[in-house]
Structure formats: structure tokens, C-alpha cells
Design an enzyme around this catalytic site. Sequence first.
Site, PDB file in Angstrom:
ATOM      1  N   ASN A 261       0.855  -1.190   0.000  1.00 23.83           N
ATOM      2  CA  ASN A 261       0.000   0.000   0.000  1.00 23.83           C
ATOM      3  C   ASN A 261       0.893   1.244   0.000  1.00 23.83           C
ATOM      4  O   ASN A 261       2.099   1.139   0.212  1.00 23.83           O
ATOM      5  CB  ASN A 261      -0.963  -0.025   1.195  1.00 23.83           C
ATOM      6  CG  ASN A 261      -0.201  -0.041   2.505  1.00 23.83           C
ATOM      7  OD1 ASN A 261       0.496   0.905   2.829  1.00 23.83           O
ATOM      8  ND2 ASN A 261      -0.311  -1.130   3.252  1.00 23.83           N
TER       9      ASN A 261
ATOM     10  N   ASP B  97      -3.823  -6.454   5.345  1.00 19.14           N
ATOM     11  CA  ASP B  97      -4.803  -7.292   6.059  1.00 19.14           C
ATOM     12  C   ASP B  97      -4.920  -8.670   5.420  1.00 19.14           C
ATOM     13  O   ASP B  97      -5.524  -9.572   5.981  1.00 19.14           O
ATOM     14  CB  ASP B  97      -6.181  -6.613   6.041  1.00 19.14           C
ATOM     15  CG  ASP B  97      -6.194  -5.366   6.909  1.00 19.14           C
ATOM     16  OD1 ASP B  97      -5.402  -5.313   7.871  1.00 19.14           O
ATOM     17  OD2 ASP B  97      -6.974  -4.434   6.614  1.00 19.14           O
TER      18      ASP B  97
ATOM     19  N   LYS C  52     -10.406  -4.509  19.532  1.00 21.80           N
ATOM     20  CA  LYS C  52      -8.976  -4.733  19.750  1.00 21.80           C
ATOM     21  C   LYS C  52      -8.550  -4.559  21.194  1.00 21.80           C
ATOM     22  O   LYS C  52      -7.462  -4.990  21.575  1.00 21.80           O
ATOM     23  CB  LYS C  52      -8.148  -3.812  18.840  1.00 21.80           C
ATOM     24  CG  LYS C  52      -8.601  -3.935  17.400  1.00 21.80           C
ATOM     25  CD  LYS C  52      -7.521  -3.766  16.412  1.00 21.80           C
ATOM     26  CE  LYS C  52      -8.095  -3.809  15.014  1.00 21.80           C
ATOM     27  NZ  LYS C  52      -7.439  -4.709  14.111  1.00 21.80           N
TER      28      LYS C  52
END
Length: 395
Positions: A205, A274, A337
Site C-alpha cells: 500500500n 490485512d 482490539k
Amino acid sequence: MANVTLGVSSSIAVYKACEIVRRFRERGCEVRVIMTGNAARLVSPVVFEALSGNPVAVELFSERSARSIEHIEIAKWEELFVVAPATANVIGKFTSGVADDFLTTHYLASTAPCLIAPAMNGRMWRAAAVRENVAILENRGVAFIGPKRGSLACGEEDVGALADPEAIVEKALTLIRPMDLTGKSVVVTAGPTREYLDQVRFISNPSTGRMGYRIAEAAQRRGAEVTLISGPTEIEPPARVRLVMVETTDELSRAVKAHAPKCDYLFMAAAPSDFAPEKISAGKRSRKEGAFSLKLVPTADILKDVAAKKKKGQVFCGFAAEIGNHMQNAKRKLGDKGVDLIALNDVSGEDSGFASEQNEITLIWAGGKAEKLGKASKSELAARLLDAVLKKRGK
Ligand SMILES: Cc1cc2nc3c(=O)[nH]c(=O)nc-3n(C[C@H](O)[C@H](O)[C@H](O)COP(=O)(O)O)c2cc1C
């Protein structure tokens, strides 16, 4: 961030002062420039007026200056006083208390921390008078930076060149920055990861790692022991930071698990992939082999894994890069999380997010309270993030 007065005197390095103004402003500082009359003969005050966004003081006896006793007014306003470039003449006048123009009169009225960046020919720098003047000012608590060795305007290679603008700004800010992370251990992740399809191709990315690098730099400057775990980036690592380079999400995960348990603060600003290909083809896959399907499987959720083992007193901050202001997603991430806060950054804007020097961050604290850090340079946001985290922790 801070009110800074920049004194500019008539060294040939005067043009570099323009860059100093720009760099202070990038960090969110308000800058007012004072020039000696001779400096104003080399570069027009209009240049500094445009760069600083404030009027430039040159004449002590101008109508404007006299009306508000401007040299005193600036002394009350400023939090930091930097003189760059400083001529041998200005250094001499500061030493002996001569106050025959705006800059030297202001110096006597100033009580702010002072940094002087001299620039002059090497013979002048070594002259006994200059050496003694510098020693006297240092004894009085004035900080100096440079000059450095370089190719001088007179054609000589010698010590006398102005220190780099970035180094001047950095050193100046250390004079007023709190050392509130002394003795603390900070781990920061930054940059993208690469997930290989074959030996030479990967999914990644556009993250440059800049946000994480700025946090690492800011934490180090505030006294922390910093470990920066970085994916592949082009940017220069900050000085005095332990750098751990990784490439894949799996390597990132292992590095974070090795360093997070003992840290006081963890900032997960990396942009790990991911997903990763389920299978990595051997060698370099050839076009001749024709079309093929790539099955992607989710990678480890690093933040969730380490947060599950978070100890009392540790502060973990995750980053959420979202398109648009997806507060809901960030809040969900916070709950999922189990971290203390999420820094939500909008990566959809042209001048914020990935590959930009700017960013826009909103913090979402456990419990759901949102705190806008606003839109600013990544350096400035790093400072604001540390301020916010330390303030919260102090309560
Ligand atoms: C083109 C030029 C470049 C100069 N460069 C320097 C310099 O780098 N450092 C220095 O101490 N003086 C330098 N000087 C000499 C100073 O300008 C001179 O000492 C002057 O009186 C200083 O005035 P100020 O300190 O009020 O600006 C230079 C002079 C000229 C004409």
C-alpha cells in the site's frame, strides 16, 4: 506550538533563514522576524513578512515600533529566541550589551531561551575576540549550534557555514520542549508491509511511514527510549532511535510481540496488509503460465494479539486509516482490539493521509469519547498525540 522570534543578521547565509521560518511554521510555531539593517540590505524584509505572516521589525525608531515599544512587546510575547544567521558583529554586541539597533536592544530585553547559529568566514570564527565572546555567552546560558565545516561564500572550505536549518529548528525546540518521556520505553510501528505472490512481486500500500517516524522522533526528543519497527520506506530514520526493519506482516507481528511486552507506550502507525496470498509461487511466475487465481487469506491481527496481553499501566494506541470520517468503524475497532485509544486518520483527502506531510487525526478513547487533534503537519500531530496521551495518563 510556540512563539518564536528569529533574529536575522547580515551574513551571506541570510537566505537560509527563509527556510528556518518555514520549518518553524510547519511545526505550528508562530514566528516574528527581527532583521538588522544590514541584513535588510541583503534580503528584503518583505520576503520574511510573507513567510512568517507577521510584520518584520528592522527599525527601532520607526513609527510603528515606537508606538508599541515593539522590542519589549516581542520580548513579552516570545517563548524562544533564535538568531540565525548570527554575524561576528551581533555576537560581539550581545556579549558587551551594546543596544544600538532593534535586534540587539531586543536581545537585552529578552528572557526567553536563546539559541545562536553563527555563520562567518573561518578566520573570523577563530578570531580571539569571537572565541571569547562565544565562551562568555555560553557561560550566561545562551545555546549555540554550529557553525559547521563547508564550502564558504569566500571560496574556502572551512568551519564557518551555518548549521542546517532543520538542525537549528530541532535544537531550538529542545530548549523549550518538555522531557516528559524520560525513562519511558516507546515502541512505534511505521510503514507498509509487503506480501509476496512470488519471489519478486508483492501486494502493498502507499504508506510512506512518515506518521510513525514523526511519532518516534517526537518521543525520542521528549526523552523516551524508542524502538521503531518499520516496513520498507524511503525516509531517513530519526537519530538515536533503535530501528528494526521488517518486510512482511508476519515479520512485523513477530517484532511487535518481541518489543511490546516491556514498553510503556505502543503506537501502531504501520499500515500492514490485512491479506496475504495463501501460497507464494516459487521463483518468478511467468506470463506464459497464463491466468491464475490468487487466494488471499487474512493476516494476523497484530494489535488485537498484543493488546490481549497488555499489562496494567501500558498504553496502546492503534491507528485506523479510513476513507471519509468513519467514526463508527474506528469505535468498533477500539472495542474489538481492546486498546486504549484509536487515532483515526482520514486517508481520502488529497493533502492528508498517505504520502502527505499533512494529516488529520481524531482520537477515540476507550469509552467512546472523541478528541480532534485537527489537521496539521505530521510532526505537529505527533507532538499533539503525545501531549494528549500524557495528559490523559496524568489524570
Ligand atoms: C556580502 C557580505 C557577506 C557577509 N557575510 C558575513 C558572514 O557570513 N558572517 C559575518 O559575521 N559577517 C559577514 N559580513 C560582514 C557583516 O555584514 C558586517 O560585519 C556587518 O557590519 C554586520 O552587521 P549586522 O551584524 O548588524 O548584520 C558580510 C558582509 C557582506 C557585505
